[in-house]
Design an enzyme around this catalytic site. Structure first.
Site, PDB file in Angstrom:
ATOM      1  N   SER A  59       0.790  -1.100   0.123  1.00 31.87           N
ATOM      2  CA  SER A  59       0.176   0.003  -0.013  1.00 31.87           C
ATOM      3  C   SER A  59       0.787   1.227  -0.037  1.00 31.87           C
ATOM      4  CB  SER A  59      -0.931  -0.077   1.312  1.00 31.87           C
ATOM      5  OG  SER A  59      -1.603  -1.322   1.325  1.00 31.87           O
TER       6      SER A  59
HETATM    7  N1  SAM Z   1      -0.316  -4.423   3.909  1.00 30.64           N
HETATM    8  C1  SAM Z   1       0.277  -4.972   2.874  1.00 30.64           C
HETATM    9  C2  SAM Z   1       2.129  -4.383   2.768  1.00 30.64           C
HETATM   10  O1  SAM Z   1       2.126  -3.704   3.503  1.00 30.64           O
HETATM   11  O2  SAM Z   1       2.404  -4.890   1.853  1.00 30.64           O
HETATM   12  C3  SAM Z   1      -0.195  -4.941   1.598  1.00 30.64           C
HETATM   13  C4  SAM Z   1      -1.625  -5.775   1.482  1.00 30.64           C
HETATM   14  S1  SAM Z   1      -2.194  -5.956   0.106  1.00 30.64           S
HETATM   15  C5  SAM Z   1      -2.989  -4.455  -0.309  1.00 30.64           C
HETATM   16  C6  SAM Z   1      -3.650  -6.809   0.264  1.00 30.64           C
HETATM   17  C7  SAM Z   1      -3.165  -8.411   0.847  1.00 30.64           C
HETATM   18  O3  SAM Z   1      -4.307  -9.038   1.079  1.00 30.64           O
HETATM   19  C8  SAM Z   1      -2.634  -9.102  -0.356  1.00 30.64           C
HETATM   20  O4  SAM Z   1      -1.392  -9.474  -0.008  1.00 30.64           O
HETATM   21  C9  SAM Z   1      -3.653 -10.124  -0.662  1.00 30.64           C
HETATM   22  O5  SAM Z   1      -3.154 -11.524  -0.956  1.00 30.64           O
HETATM   23  C10 SAM Z   1      -4.208 -10.177   0.736  1.00 30.64           C
HETATM   24  N2  SAM Z   1      -5.478 -11.094   0.969  1.00 30.64           N
HETATM   25  C11 SAM Z   1      -6.570 -10.923   0.293  1.00 30.64           C
HETATM   26  N3  SAM Z   1      -7.779 -11.484   0.551  1.00 30.64           N
HETATM   27  C12 SAM Z   1      -7.257 -12.078   1.609  1.00 30.64           C
HETATM   28  C13 SAM Z   1      -7.980 -13.128   2.793  1.00 30.64           C
HETATM   29  N4  SAM Z   1      -9.038 -13.613   2.532  1.00 30.64           N
HETATM   30  N5  SAM Z   1      -7.012 -13.295   3.661  1.00 30.64           N
HETATM   31  C14 SAM Z   1      -5.850 -13.054   4.003  1.00 30.64           C
HETATM   32  N6  SAM Z   1      -5.327 -12.208   2.961  1.00 30.64           N
HETATM   33  C15 SAM Z   1      -6.044 -11.866   1.914  1.00 30.64           C
END
Ligand code: SAM
Length: 211
Positions: A59
């Site tokens: 993000s």
């Molecule tokens: N906060 C993270 C960083 O600092 O890099 C970025 C997160 S990214 C915007 C969103 C993440 O949520 C992705 O890695 C995606 O694979 C994960 N995600 C999506 N659905 C999910 C779920 N049901 N459970 C866990 N993770 C999930």
């Protein structure tokens, strides 16, 4: 490139409106570049998301700072993060709390995040691969829950796993456009406030969007 200088410039120019000095201080300390591919290091302190593989992104720094500030951390909270991604936000949370639990659905990302967090010395983080829309009941209740992917509605399991005066920060809305919301428990009632509009990758899972 001097990453310390780049980081300080990021804090002083790209985080308008962030008032919590502790958040600014932590953002100035955690090396964001280490959480992305070395080819992207020159862009690591620009204010936009960057690819981290598997179609996912780290993000933008402003959003990380805003979500962290919105959690209103005092230091002793047990935190659950959903969507570990690169592990950058996890590191920011681990600077505030001795107990951070994080769930990521992509095994490759979870493993990479574990490795970089361990290399950087974060030992107060546990990462699990799975569907975080259902939380992590084994370690509940949590004082704070941060969801870094967008849901069509507030996942019930997360509300159930919140402590009595707990707080959830989560983007909720349409597939391509959401509102960042704070749900706060006050005297067993859930009070929901809107923070800002935003666009996140989808939370894919049983209480999120269908795959
Ligand atoms: N906060 C993270 C960083 O600092 O890099 C970025 C997160 S990214 C915007 C969103 C993440 O949520 C992705 O890695 C995606 O694979 C994960 N995600 C999506 N659905 C999910 C779920 N049901 N459970 C866990 N993770 C999930």
């Amino acid at each position: 490139m001097d990453f310390l200088v780049a980081r300080q410039r990021m804090v002083s120019t790209q985080l308008p409106g962030i008032r919590d000095q502790r958040v600014l201080e932590v953002m100035g300390r955690v090396p964001r570049h280490r959480f992305v591919d070395p080819a992207l290091w020159p862009q690591a302190y620009s204010d936009y998301p960057l690819p981290i593989g598997n179609g996912q992104t780290i993000s933008q720094p402003y959003m990380v700072a805003l979500m962290t500030e919105s959690l209103r951390l005092n230091g002793g909270e047990k935190i659950l993060e959903i969507g570990t991604g690169s592990g950058y936000q996890t590191a920011i949370l681990a600077e505030f709390s001795s107990r951070v639990f994080s769930v990521e659905r992509e095994p490759v990302l979870a493993q990479r995040a574990r490795e970089i967090l361990s290399k950087l010395g974060y030992e107060n983080v546990a990462i699990r691969v799975g569907d975080g829309s259902k939380g992590w009941s084994q370690f509940s209740p949590f004082d704070r829950i941060l969801v870094t992917a967008s849901a069509p509605s507030m996942p019930h399991s997360l509300i159930e796993q919140l402590s009595d005066d707990g707080l959830i920060v989560i983007p909720v809305g349409e597939w391509d456009h959401q509102v960042l919301k704070v749900l706060e428990m006050r005297e067993r009632k859930a009070i929901v406030d809107d923070i800002c509009s935003c666009t996140f990758v989808p939370l894919i899972g049983e209480e999120g969007w269908q795959d």
